[in-house]
Design a protein around this motif. Sequence first.
Motif, PDB file in Angstrom:
ATOM      1  N   VAL A 158      -5.329 -10.809  -9.993  1.00 27.69           N
ATOM      2  CA  VAL A 158      -6.809 -11.150  -9.383  1.00 27.69           C
ATOM      3  C   VAL A 158      -7.612  -9.765  -9.570  1.00 27.69           C
ATOM      4  O   VAL A 158      -7.426  -9.218 -10.578  1.00 27.69           O
ATOM      5  N   ASP A 159      -8.398  -9.802  -8.779  1.00 29.56           N
ATOM      6  CA  ASP A 159      -9.955  -8.591  -8.398  1.00 29.56           C
ATOM      7  C   ASP A 159      -9.491  -7.507  -8.234  1.00 29.56           C
ATOM      8  O   ASP A 159      -9.983  -7.334  -7.182  1.00 29.56           O
ATOM      9  N   LEU A 160      -9.407  -6.486  -9.034  1.00 29.62           N
ATOM     10  CA  LEU A 160      -8.343  -5.379  -8.648  1.00 29.62           C
ATOM     11  C   LEU A 160      -9.888  -4.444  -7.376  1.00 29.62           C
ATOM     12  O   LEU A 160      -9.898  -4.189  -6.425  1.00 29.62           O
ATOM     13  N   ARG A 161     -11.012  -4.713  -7.561  1.00 24.89           N
ATOM     14  CA  ARG A 161     -11.797  -4.494  -7.567  1.00 24.89           C
ATOM     15  C   ARG A 161     -12.838  -5.327  -5.958  1.00 24.89           C
ATOM     16  O   ARG A 161     -12.573  -4.024  -5.333  1.00 24.89           O
ATOM     17  N   SER A 162     -12.377  -6.747  -6.087  1.00 33.56           N
ATOM     18  CA  SER A 162     -12.244  -6.425  -4.407  1.00 33.56           C
ATOM     19  C   SER A 162     -11.162  -6.396  -3.746  1.00 33.56           C
ATOM     20  O   SER A 162     -11.956  -6.349  -3.029  1.00 33.56           O
ATOM     21  N   ALA A 163      -9.854  -5.905  -4.788  1.00 29.01           N
ATOM     22  CA  ALA A 163      -8.887  -6.614  -3.334  1.00 29.01           C
ATOM     23  C   ALA A 163      -9.527  -4.198  -2.748  1.00 29.01           C
ATOM     24  O   ALA A 163      -8.909  -4.327  -1.430  1.00 29.01           O
ATOM     25  N   ILE A 164      -9.725  -3.985  -3.711  1.00 31.42           N
ATOM     26  CA  ILE A 164      -9.979  -2.491  -3.005  1.00 31.42           C
ATOM     27  C   ILE A 164     -10.981  -2.351  -2.006  1.00 31.42           C
ATOM     28  O   ILE A 164     -10.552  -1.863  -0.634  1.00 31.42           O
ATOM     29  N   ALA A 165     -12.190  -3.054  -2.222  1.00 34.09           N
ATOM     30  CA  ALA A 165     -13.224  -3.762  -1.267  1.00 34.09           C
ATOM     31  C   ALA A 165     -12.727  -4.286  -0.040  1.00 34.09           C
ATOM     32  O   ALA A 165     -14.009  -3.634   1.428  1.00 34.09           O
ATOM     33  N   ASP A 166     -11.892  -5.190  -0.080  1.00 35.67           N
ATOM     34  CA  ASP A 166     -10.895  -5.468   0.833  1.00 35.67           C
ATOM     35  C   ASP A 166      -9.710  -4.386   1.470  1.00 35.67           C
ATOM     36  O   ASP A 166      -9.279  -5.039   2.761  1.00 35.67           O
ATOM     37  N   LEU A 217      -5.825   4.946  -7.588  1.00 34.50           N
ATOM     38  CA  LEU A 217      -4.870   3.994  -8.284  1.00 34.50           C
ATOM     39  C   LEU A 217      -5.948   3.400  -9.529  1.00 34.50           C
ATOM     40  O   LEU A 217      -4.726   3.362 -11.111  1.00 34.50           O
ATOM     41  N   PHE A 218      -6.672   3.052  -8.665  1.00 28.94           N
ATOM     42  CA  PHE A 218      -7.354   2.278  -9.853  1.00 28.94           C
ATOM     43  C   PHE A 218      -7.728   2.679 -10.816  1.00 28.94           C
ATOM     44  O   PHE A 218      -7.478   2.059 -12.660  1.00 28.94           O
ATOM     45  N   PHE A 219      -8.467   4.046 -10.672  1.00 28.15           N
ATOM     46  CA  PHE A 219      -8.979   4.784 -11.925  1.00 28.15           C
ATOM     47  C   PHE A 219      -7.946   5.621 -11.958  1.00 28.15           C
ATOM     48  O   PHE A 219      -7.958   5.574 -14.249  1.00 28.15           O
ATOM     49  N   ARG A 220      -6.513   5.655 -12.139  1.00 23.63           N
ATOM     50  CA  ARG A 220      -5.519   5.992 -12.492  1.00 23.63           C
ATOM     51  C   ARG A 220      -4.976   4.971 -13.885  1.00 23.63           C
ATOM     52  O   ARG A 220      -4.744   5.716 -15.108  1.00 23.63           O
ATOM     53  N   LEU A 221      -5.298   4.127 -13.172  1.00 27.31           N
ATOM     54  CA  LEU A 221      -4.182   2.417 -14.391  1.00 27.31           C
ATOM     55  C   LEU A 221      -5.370   1.768 -15.197  1.00 27.31           C
ATOM     56  O   LEU A 221      -5.112   1.845 -16.169  1.00 27.31           O
ATOM     57  N   ASN A 222      -6.688   2.733 -14.910  1.00 28.82           N
ATOM     58  CA  ASN A 222      -8.092   1.771 -15.728  1.00 28.82           C
ATOM     59  C   ASN A 222      -8.471   2.209 -16.548  1.00 28.82           C
ATOM     60  O   ASN A 222     -10.200   2.662 -16.489  1.00 28.82           O
ATOM     61  N   VAL A 223      -7.495   3.039 -16.903  1.00 26.62           N
ATOM     62  CA  VAL A 223      -8.196   3.896 -18.700  1.00 26.62           C
ATOM     63  C   VAL A 223      -8.850   3.279 -19.390  1.00 26.62           C
ATOM     64  O   VAL A 223      -9.789   3.745 -20.157  1.00 26.62           O
ATOM     65  N   MET A 224      -8.464   2.212 -19.399  1.00 22.79           N
ATOM     66  CA  MET A 224      -9.108   1.043 -20.379  1.00 22.79           C
ATOM     67  C   MET A 224      -8.792   0.070 -19.964  1.00 22.79           C
ATOM     68  O   MET A 224      -7.298  -0.394 -19.463  1.00 22.79           O
ATOM     69  N   THR A 225      -9.635  -1.415 -19.887  1.00 26.06           N
ATOM     70  CA  THR A 225      -9.228  -2.430 -20.165  1.00 26.06           C
ATOM     71  C   THR A 225      -9.251  -3.727 -20.506  1.00 26.06           C
ATOM     72  O   THR A 225     -10.342  -3.777 -21.884  1.00 26.06           O
ATOM     73  N   LEU A 226      -8.289  -4.477 -20.820  1.00 24.76           N
ATOM     74  CA  LEU A 226      -7.877  -5.625 -21.747  1.00 24.76           C
ATOM     75  C   LEU A 226      -8.544  -6.861 -20.717  1.00 24.76           C
ATOM     76  O   LEU A 226      -7.381  -7.396 -20.011  1.00 24.76           O
ATOM     77  N   ARG A 227      -9.342  -7.664 -20.873  1.00 19.70           N
ATOM     78  CA  ARG A 227      -9.193  -8.882 -20.673  1.00 19.70           C
ATOM     79  C   ARG A 227      -8.804 -10.256 -21.423  1.00 19.70           C
ATOM     80  O   ARG A 227      -9.655 -10.599 -22.270  1.00 19.70           O
ATOM     81  N   ILE A 228      -7.547 -10.654 -21.544  1.00 22.39           N
ATOM     82  CA  ILE A 228      -7.386 -12.192 -21.648  1.00 22.39           C
ATOM     83  C   ILE A 228      -8.331 -13.186 -21.474  1.00 22.39           C
ATOM     84  O   ILE A 228      -8.368 -13.505 -20.721  1.00 22.39           O
ATOM     85  N   PRO A 229      -9.284 -13.746 -22.377  1.00 17.67           N
ATOM     86  CA  PRO A 229      -9.799 -14.611 -21.888  1.00 17.67           C
ATOM     87  C   PRO A 229      -8.824 -15.789 -21.784  1.00 17.67           C
ATOM     88  O   PRO A 229      -7.756 -16.900 -22.740  1.00 17.67           O
ATOM     89  N   ALA A 237       1.025  -0.833   0.077  1.00 21.01           N
ATOM     90  CA  ALA A 237      -0.001   0.138   0.244  1.00 21.01           C
ATOM     91  C   ALA A 237       0.984   1.096  -0.070  1.00 21.01           C
ATOM     92  O   ALA A 237       0.499   1.962  -0.723  1.00 21.01           O
ATOM     93  N   ARG A 238       1.847   1.211   0.639  1.00 20.89           N
ATOM     94  CA  ARG A 238       2.631   2.546   0.123  1.00 20.89           C
ATOM     95  C   ARG A 238       3.432   2.514  -0.998  1.00 20.89           C
ATOM     96  O   ARG A 238       3.300   3.647  -1.478  1.00 20.89           O
ATOM     97  N   LEU A 239       4.188   1.179  -1.477  1.00 24.85           N
ATOM     98  CA  LEU A 239       4.302   2.097  -2.075  1.00 24.85           C
ATOM     99  C   LEU A 239       3.608   2.150  -3.646  1.00 24.85           C
ATOM    100  O   LEU A 239       3.237   2.697  -4.521  1.00 24.85           O
ATOM    101  N   GLN A 240       1.948   1.413  -3.305  1.00 24.38           N
ATOM    102  CA  GLN A 240       1.011   1.872  -4.202  1.00 24.38           C
ATOM    103  C   GLN A 240       0.820   3.656  -3.975  1.00 24.38           C
ATOM    104  O   GLN A 240       0.112   4.142  -5.134  1.00 24.38           O
TER     105      GLN A 240
END
Length: 451
Positions: free
Chosen positions: A263-271, A278-290, A227-230
Amino acid sequence: MRVLIIGSLSGELGVAARIAAARGATLAQAETVDAALECLRADARTDLIICDVTHDFGTLMRRLAAERFTTAVVAAGAENDEKAAVDAIRAGAREYLPLPPDSDLIAAILSAVSTEQKGEFIARDPAMRAVLSQADQVAPSTASILITGESGTGKEVLARYIHERSRRRKGPFVALNCAAIPDTLLESELFGHEKGAFSGAIARRTGKFEAADRGTLLLDEIGEMDARLQAKLLRTLQERTVDRIGGDRPVPVDVRILAATNVDLRSAIADGRFREDLFFRLNVMTLRIPPLRQRPGDIAPLAHHFVAHYARLNEVGTKHLTSRAVERLLAYSWRGNVRELENTMHRAVLLSSGPMIDVEHIGIPTEAEEPSYLLSPHAHATAGDTIGSLVGQRVEDVEQALILETLNHCLGNRTHAATILGISIRALRNKLREYAARGAEVPAPHNGVAA
């Protein structure tokens, strides 16, 4: 990958360097340990160090540790110098490279240290083609992209694909696995440090951000970051400057950020384990590989690609998959995704004696034979049934059986067996000596196959 050679290139070490270059490595060379450390401080892109053991190897390892370098190190020396090999491994070398060098062993070392691949992304299945279409659209932009997907799906390969289609393709591509480096070292790896910043910081060192200036930085396994490095990472992204540890002024950087996670970052945020800002800064665009099981159209093309690649890498001639082998591949669930398929094809190339790879060389079960806990994500309770036969056995005995059986499959070839097992050739040879001393029957090299 980038390899730093410490020692003279006029002898057998130079032969090893040329083999590494022929395998695709980019080389740098330093005559002394001091010169090597200067290279490492100035350029954070070095993936592997190969050092002549005559260059006070123990001192090199102590100085690398003191300055918090995490670069993998291989010691190189005479094949019959057992003491030098043992001393190097004890000092922290990942591997001992006997000289004169063996090209297969060098290939195995490079493969083990680096997962680097070209930006080629083999995609025939419509599900994956849709992801690549999105990647093509956003690649020319400067936007941060979050790449998600199960472990082994090819997130770093997609990141390289994006970089090579971006306006930054002539700049560096730097990847850092945030989960592979301890938190105490990760800050220095990312942001660098100034002389005197901490005990052992005897000189300024640039970090990955500065190494990726005017290029792309991939932060793999971003969800594992402390978290500190985040917080410091968020500030760097906002200000477009880097604060080296111990520094008194920010250093401007021009870096495009790609982040990857399984990992599911939204769940990590909730926890409370990941910062929402930081999630919103990184998540301008999401690409999910099936996962591979959801894009079956890619299985056969990928398998053919890996067979050709590893046949060429191991210099065993042209090899092809039979139609029966392809049918077996298509029927398998591939819980380890593309990484599991790649390892399976590598093993099949090594185990097949002729030009054709058939079902028996692949070594994967049919759907009926697969453990039910692999076929169904909800059936983990049955996992114990598949390992029940191991209960009551010592770990040492299970390990010995695995190693000897793998060696049998490889016809006694120590280099190939070590590659499959994921251990160093030196570690394998030490194990085999132990087993022989206990009276175990150790397979000998077969029909001239190298030990």
